[in-house]
Design a protein around this motif. Sequence first.
Motif, PDB file in Angstrom:
ATOM      1  N   SER A 571     -37.059 -39.866  16.307  1.00 46.09           N
ATOM      2  CA  SER A 571     -36.609 -38.684  15.557  1.00 46.09           C
ATOM      3  C   SER A 571     -35.216 -38.246  16.006  1.00 46.09           C
ATOM      4  CB  SER A 571     -37.593 -37.530  15.748  1.00 46.09           C
ATOM      5  OG  SER A 571     -38.883 -37.898  15.322  1.00 46.09           O
ATOM      6  N   ALA A 572     -34.978 -38.271  17.329  1.00 53.50           N
ATOM      7  CA  ALA A 572     -33.666 -37.865  17.856  1.00 53.50           C
ATOM      8  C   ALA A 572     -32.569 -38.798  17.364  1.00 53.50           C
ATOM      9  CB  ALA A 572     -33.699 -37.849  19.382  1.00 53.50           C
ATOM     10  N   LEU A 573     -32.840 -40.119  17.378  1.00 53.99           N
ATOM     11  CA  LEU A 573     -31.834 -41.089  16.930  1.00 53.99           C
ATOM     12  C   LEU A 573     -31.569 -40.952  15.431  1.00 53.99           C
ATOM     13  CD1 LEU A 573     -32.887 -44.243  19.001  1.00 53.99           C
ATOM     14  CD2 LEU A 573     -30.767 -42.961  19.236  1.00 53.99           C
ATOM     15  N   VAL A 574     -32.620 -40.741  14.633  1.00 54.28           N
ATOM     16  CA  VAL A 574     -32.441 -40.560  13.182  1.00 54.28           C
ATOM     17  C   VAL A 574     -31.623 -39.297  12.913  1.00 54.28           C
ATOM     18  CG1 VAL A 574     -33.646 -40.065  11.014  1.00 54.28           C
ATOM     19  CG2 VAL A 574     -34.495 -41.869  12.519  1.00 54.28           C
ATOM     20  N   ALA A 575     -31.898 -38.225  13.668  1.00 56.28           N
ATOM     21  CA  ALA A 575     -31.123 -36.978  13.512  1.00 56.28           C
ATOM     22  C   ALA A 575     -29.649 -37.221  13.821  1.00 56.28           C
ATOM     23  CB  ALA A 575     -31.688 -35.909  14.439  1.00 56.28           C
ATOM     24  N   MET A 576     -29.361 -38.047  14.856  1.00 59.12           N
ATOM     25  CA  MET A 576     -27.973 -38.376  15.199  1.00 59.12           C
ATOM     26  C   MET A 576     -27.309 -39.198  14.090  1.00 59.12           C
ATOM     27  SD  MET A 576     -28.208 -39.387  19.210  1.00 59.12           S
ATOM     28  CE  MET A 576     -29.131 -38.360  20.348  1.00 59.12           C
ATOM     29  N   VAL A 577     -28.083 -40.148  13.506  1.00 56.76           N
ATOM     30  CA  VAL A 577     -27.545 -40.989  12.428  1.00 56.76           C
ATOM     31  C   VAL A 577     -26.980 -40.118  11.304  1.00 56.76           C
ATOM     32  CG1 VAL A 577     -28.182 -42.586  10.571  1.00 56.76           C
ATOM     33  CG2 VAL A 577     -28.979 -43.015  12.903  1.00 56.76           C
ATOM     34  N   PHE A 578     -27.756 -39.126  10.879  1.00 54.47           N
ATOM     35  CA  PHE A 578     -27.339 -38.283   9.745  1.00 54.47           C
ATOM     36  C   PHE A 578     -26.453 -37.120  10.181  1.00 54.47           C
ATOM     37  CE2 PHE A 578     -31.175 -40.400   8.162  1.00 54.47           C
ATOM     38  CZ  PHE A 578     -30.684 -40.917   6.966  1.00 54.47           C
ATOM     39  N   GLY A 579     -26.726 -36.547  11.359  1.00 58.64           N
ATOM     40  CA  GLY A 579     -25.961 -35.393  11.827  1.00 58.64           C
ATOM     41  C   GLY A 579     -24.507 -35.719  12.092  1.00 58.64           C
ATOM     42  N   TYR A 580     -24.247 -36.815  12.814  1.00 57.96           N
ATOM     43  CA  TYR A 580     -22.867 -37.201  13.104  1.00 57.96           C
ATOM     44  C   TYR A 580     -22.115 -37.548  11.819  1.00 57.96           C
ATOM     45  CZ  TYR A 580     -23.792 -37.483  18.157  1.00 57.96           C
ATOM     46  OH  TYR A 580     -24.086 -37.200  19.460  1.00 57.96           O
ATOM     47  N   ARG A 581     -22.801 -38.211  10.881  1.00 59.99           N
ATOM     48  CA  ARG A 581     -22.138 -38.573   9.624  1.00 59.99           C
ATOM     49  C   ARG A 581     -21.815 -37.348   8.777  1.00 59.99           C
ATOM     50  NH1 ARG A 581     -24.292 -43.063  11.340  1.00 59.99           N
ATOM     51  NH2 ARG A 581     -23.488 -45.083  10.618  1.00 59.99           N
ATOM     52  N   LEU A 582     -22.702 -36.369   8.816  1.00 59.28           N
ATOM     53  CA  LEU A 582     -22.428 -35.124   8.092  1.00 59.28           C
ATOM     54  C   LEU A 582     -21.195 -34.434   8.664  1.00 59.28           C
ATOM     55  CD1 LEU A 582     -23.266 -33.031   5.969  1.00 59.28           C
ATOM     56  CD2 LEU A 582     -24.727 -31.967   7.714  1.00 59.28           C
ATOM     57  N   LEU A 583     -21.071 -34.437   9.985  1.00 61.86           N
ATOM     58  CA  LEU A 583     -19.896 -33.858  10.638  1.00 61.86           C
ATOM     59  C   LEU A 583     -18.627 -34.608  10.226  1.00 61.86           C
ATOM     60  CD1 LEU A 583     -18.546 -31.970  12.711  1.00 61.86           C
ATOM     61  CD2 LEU A 583     -19.184 -33.604  14.504  1.00 61.86           C
ATOM     62  N   ALA A 584     -18.708 -35.951  10.162  1.00 68.44           N
ATOM     63  CA  ALA A 584     -17.555 -36.763   9.752  1.00 68.44           C
ATOM     64  C   ALA A 584     -17.149 -36.432   8.317  1.00 68.44           C
ATOM     65  CB  ALA A 584     -17.891 -38.254   9.879  1.00 68.44           C
ATOM     66  N   TYR A 585     -18.141 -36.281   7.427  1.00 65.00           N
ATOM     67  CA  TYR A 585     -17.846 -35.982   6.018  1.00 65.00           C
ATOM     68  C   TYR A 585     -17.182 -34.616   5.871  1.00 65.00           C
ATOM     69  CZ  TYR A 585     -18.479 -35.059   1.060  1.00 65.00           C
ATOM     70  OH  TYR A 585     -18.247 -34.756  -0.255  1.00 65.00           O
ATOM     71  N   ILE A 586     -17.708 -33.621   6.605  1.00 68.52           N
ATOM     72  CA  ILE A 586     -17.121 -32.273   6.549  1.00 68.52           C
ATOM     73  C   ILE A 586     -15.675 -32.309   7.048  1.00 68.52           C
ATOM     74  CG2 ILE A 586     -17.252 -29.943   7.551  1.00 68.52           C
ATOM     75  CD1 ILE A 586     -20.355 -30.343   7.565  1.00 68.52           C
ATOM     76  N   SER A 587     -15.418 -33.087   8.104  1.00 71.01           N
ATOM     77  CA  SER A 587     -14.049 -33.210   8.644  1.00 71.01           C
ATOM     78  C   SER A 587     -13.117 -33.842   7.626  1.00 71.01           C
ATOM     79  CB  SER A 587     -14.062 -34.045   9.925  1.00 71.01           C
ATOM     80  OG  SER A 587     -14.834 -33.416  10.919  1.00 71.01           O
ATOM     81  N   LEU A 588     -13.592 -34.868   6.907  1.00 75.16           N
ATOM     82  CA  LEU A 588     -12.772 -35.512   5.871  1.00 75.16           C
ATOM     83  C   LEU A 588     -12.514 -34.553   4.716  1.00 75.16           C
ATOM     84  CD1 LEU A 588     -14.020 -39.186   5.375  1.00 75.16           C
ATOM     85  CD2 LEU A 588     -11.979 -38.399   6.541  1.00 75.16           C
ATOM     86  N   ARG A 589     -13.531 -33.783   4.363  1.00 74.76           N
ATOM     87  CA  ARG A 589     -13.390 -32.828   3.272  1.00 74.76           C
ATOM     88  C   ARG A 589     -12.318 -31.792   3.581  1.00 74.76           C
ATOM     89  NH1 ARG A 589     -14.152 -32.906  -1.798  1.00 74.76           N
ATOM     90  NH2 ARG A 589     -16.204 -33.820  -1.626  1.00 74.76           N
ATOM     91  N   ARG A 590     -12.181 -31.446   4.869  1.00 76.91           N
ATOM     92  CA  ARG A 590     -11.196 -30.431   5.280  1.00 76.91           C
ATOM     93  C   ARG A 590      -9.811 -31.028   5.523  1.00 76.91           C
ATOM     94  NH1 ARG A 590     -13.641 -27.202  10.198  1.00 76.91           N
ATOM     95  NH2 ARG A 590     -11.688 -26.085   9.929  1.00 76.91           N
ATOM     96  N   MET A 591      -9.718 -32.353   5.505  1.00 77.00           N
ATOM     97  CA  MET A 591      -8.432 -33.005   5.777  1.00 77.00           C
ATOM     98  C   MET A 591      -7.414 -32.638   4.709  1.00 77.00           C
ATOM     99  SD  MET A 591      -7.719 -37.080   6.269  1.00 77.00           S
ATOM    100  CE  MET A 591      -7.416 -37.511   4.563  1.00 77.00           C
ATOM    101  N   LYS A 592      -6.223 -32.241   5.138  1.00 78.00           N
ATOM    102  CA  LYS A 592      -5.187 -31.816   4.188  1.00 78.00           C
ATOM    103  C   LYS A 592      -4.570 -33.037   3.527  1.00 78.00           C
ATOM    104  CE  LYS A 592      -3.905 -27.482   6.422  1.00 78.00           C
ATOM    105  NZ  LYS A 592      -2.853 -26.728   7.103  1.00 78.00           N
ATOM    106  N   LEU A 593      -4.468 -32.958   2.212  1.00 79.97           N
ATOM    107  CA  LEU A 593      -3.830 -34.023   1.448  1.00 79.97           C
ATOM    108  C   LEU A 593      -2.597 -33.471   0.770  1.00 79.97           C
ATOM    109  CD1 LEU A 593      -6.897 -35.618  -0.345  1.00 79.97           C
ATOM    110  CD2 LEU A 593      -5.749 -36.451   1.674  1.00 79.97           C
ATOM    111  N   GLN A 594      -1.607 -34.335   0.548  1.00 76.55           N
ATOM    112  CA  GLN A 594      -0.404 -33.910  -0.173  1.00 76.55           C
ATOM    113  C   GLN A 594      -0.659 -34.024  -1.669  1.00 76.55           C
ATOM    114  OE1 GLN A 594       3.190 -35.834   1.185  1.00 76.55           O
ATOM    115  NE2 GLN A 594       3.475 -34.139   2.548  1.00 76.55           N
ATOM    116  N   THR A 595      -1.443 -33.090  -2.172  1.00 80.07           N
ATOM    117  CA  THR A 595      -1.745 -33.084  -3.597  1.00 80.07           C
ATOM    118  C   THR A 595      -1.513 -31.686  -4.139  1.00 80.07           C
ATOM    119  OG1 THR A 595      -4.039 -32.429  -3.315  1.00 80.07           O
ATOM    120  CG2 THR A 595      -3.594 -34.775  -3.222  1.00 80.07           C
ATOM    121  N   GLY A 596      -1.357 -31.620  -5.412  1.00 76.54           N
ATOM    122  CA  GLY A 596      -1.180 -30.325  -6.043  1.00 76.54           C
ATOM    123  C   GLY A 596      -2.501 -29.671  -6.382  1.00 76.54           C
ATOM    124  N   ALA A 597      -3.606 -30.364  -6.119  1.00 77.08           N
ATOM    125  CA  ALA A 597      -4.917 -29.832  -6.485  1.00 77.08           C
ATOM    126  C   ALA A 597      -5.362 -28.763  -5.525  1.00 77.08           C
ATOM    127  CB  ALA A 597      -5.922 -30.966  -6.497  1.00 77.08           C
TER     128      ALA A 597
END
Length: 597
Positions: A571-597
């Motif tokens: 259970s701990a390893l499965v939680a890490m599999v999804f938890g760390y990836r969720l953190l990575a996705y949130i970090s990418l979502r917040r990454m600043k892009l040079q776009t007008g959007a």
Amino acid sequence: MQFKDVTYKVILKGIRTNVEKEILNGITGSVNPGEVLALMGPSGSGKTTLLNLLGGRLNQPTAGGSVTYNDQPYSKSLKSKIGFVTQDDVLFPHLTVRETLTYAARLRLPKTLTKQQKEKRAVDVIYELGLDRCQDTMIGGSFVRGVSGGERKRVCIGNEIIINPSLLFLDEPTSGLDSTTALRIVQMLHDIAEAGKTVITTIHQPSSRLFHKFDKLILLGKGNLLYFGKASGAMEYFSSIGCSPLITMNPAEFLLDLANGNINDVSIPSELEDKVHTENSETETRNGKPSPADVQEYLVEAYETRVADQEKKKLMIPIPIDEELKAKVCSPKREWGASWWEQYSILFRRGLKERRHDYFSWLRVTQVASTATILGLLWWQSESTNPKGLQDQAGLLFFIAVFWGFFPVFTAIFTFPQERAMLSKERAADMYRLSAYFVARTTSDLPLDLLLPVLFLIIVYFMAGLRMDAGSFFLTMLTVFLCIVAAQGLGLAIGATLMDLKRATTLASVTVMTFMLAGGYFVKKVPIFISWIRYISFNYHTYKLLLKVQYEHITPNVNGMKIDGGLKEVSALVAMVFGYRLLAYISLRRMKLQTGA
């Protein structure tokens, strides 16, 4: 396309106060279908900033003035009608020319087209750009031999014209190319414009042949507009204000000298000479010539008084635009070229093709196979029937848990920092949803990542004489796989959060070392204030599961570590599999892009 009184500022953070720096100051101009507009100026004059601003690639809060497309402001729907070629050739090195353009076509062309129609469009672009001879050649990069510099640039242009854009922006498309190849690129841009497109490009120091290919010219100097109009009329305009070359010069070289304030071999207008004589000696150079700042000021004033008002009046004259076309431009709705699932499957296949070369390089296979062989020899046919042998085998299991916790972290760290430029470029063009990219990028690694551990375990397991039954072997493999996927998640999260390889590697080293030390092998009695670390350590949970698989039938306790049901560890390893990836996705979502959007 029209732009009027465009300004842009950046805020420089100081120790005590923030300082505003003006990058662009009141730039006005227009460009119509069928025309190529060149943005010229010395380094630091604001060419690329202006191009990014016009192409909707800069955040708007510090921008002023108006930029309109078919008399409408920028909207997200415009992304599918704008092609933007960056100065750096951002391409995947292990994909061929045909693969690169086919993936771009399948992601960017409208959903209404079939897969076959999209692939045909990619082939048409290959022939249109004269890339048919190298279409099955890899793009190449720093360590991979591939196509030539001119062909790489044409592939970058092909990536953008594949959508048949109404507007095409290019940032120094001829930089680093020889004069003949550069001329071929500019001629190609001219052909694109003649097909009814609007082309805007920055250019640093074109040859005279290149210069005469441009229809319109904007000359910038320190963010100020020094000239806007027909490229063929630039020399005549500067002669009219008293600045003309005293020797035969390339027009572009002459204009750049003026923009830099360098008036060697240039006639000085009488107004500027009078100004130099009347001002005090502090503003004069030793030979009595005006300083670059004086020249700059004179050119800006001359343009403002003689030309600027006329150009602004021209922009006030309404251009007849089809209402249906206007409605399309101002539509706020994004138009994706493929559904989420199609985006995922295209990106998944692209990821497999691009990275299989790295994963199965002889260096990586040799590293894993030689490590496994050395371990097998050190623990050759070890026994678990006596306490000493069991302790030795437990050490081997701990090493396996550490090795397959350490190895994937440092592989995954590089994932997003290395692809940042590509991700920024493709997201700016609305090629796909970030979620589709993220899931494809993280799952396309799994088939590749899980093949080397199989090789490793086949060698180690039988050489070391671990528990000889099929169930134990496959459970050991599943445990290692779970450890790898959890460790990968940590690497992805660190890389995506920091986006800097040096800082990410340092943090990962400290984290992995802490997890290893708290993993239950080196220290049995860990102080209570730090003992919690072991519960977030994938090494600890993997080690406990490996002990359970091997020795559950022999003893309930190994090295002071109780062997339990294993559900908590899984259970701990499965939680890490999804938890760390969720953190990575949130970090990418917040990454600043040079776009007008």
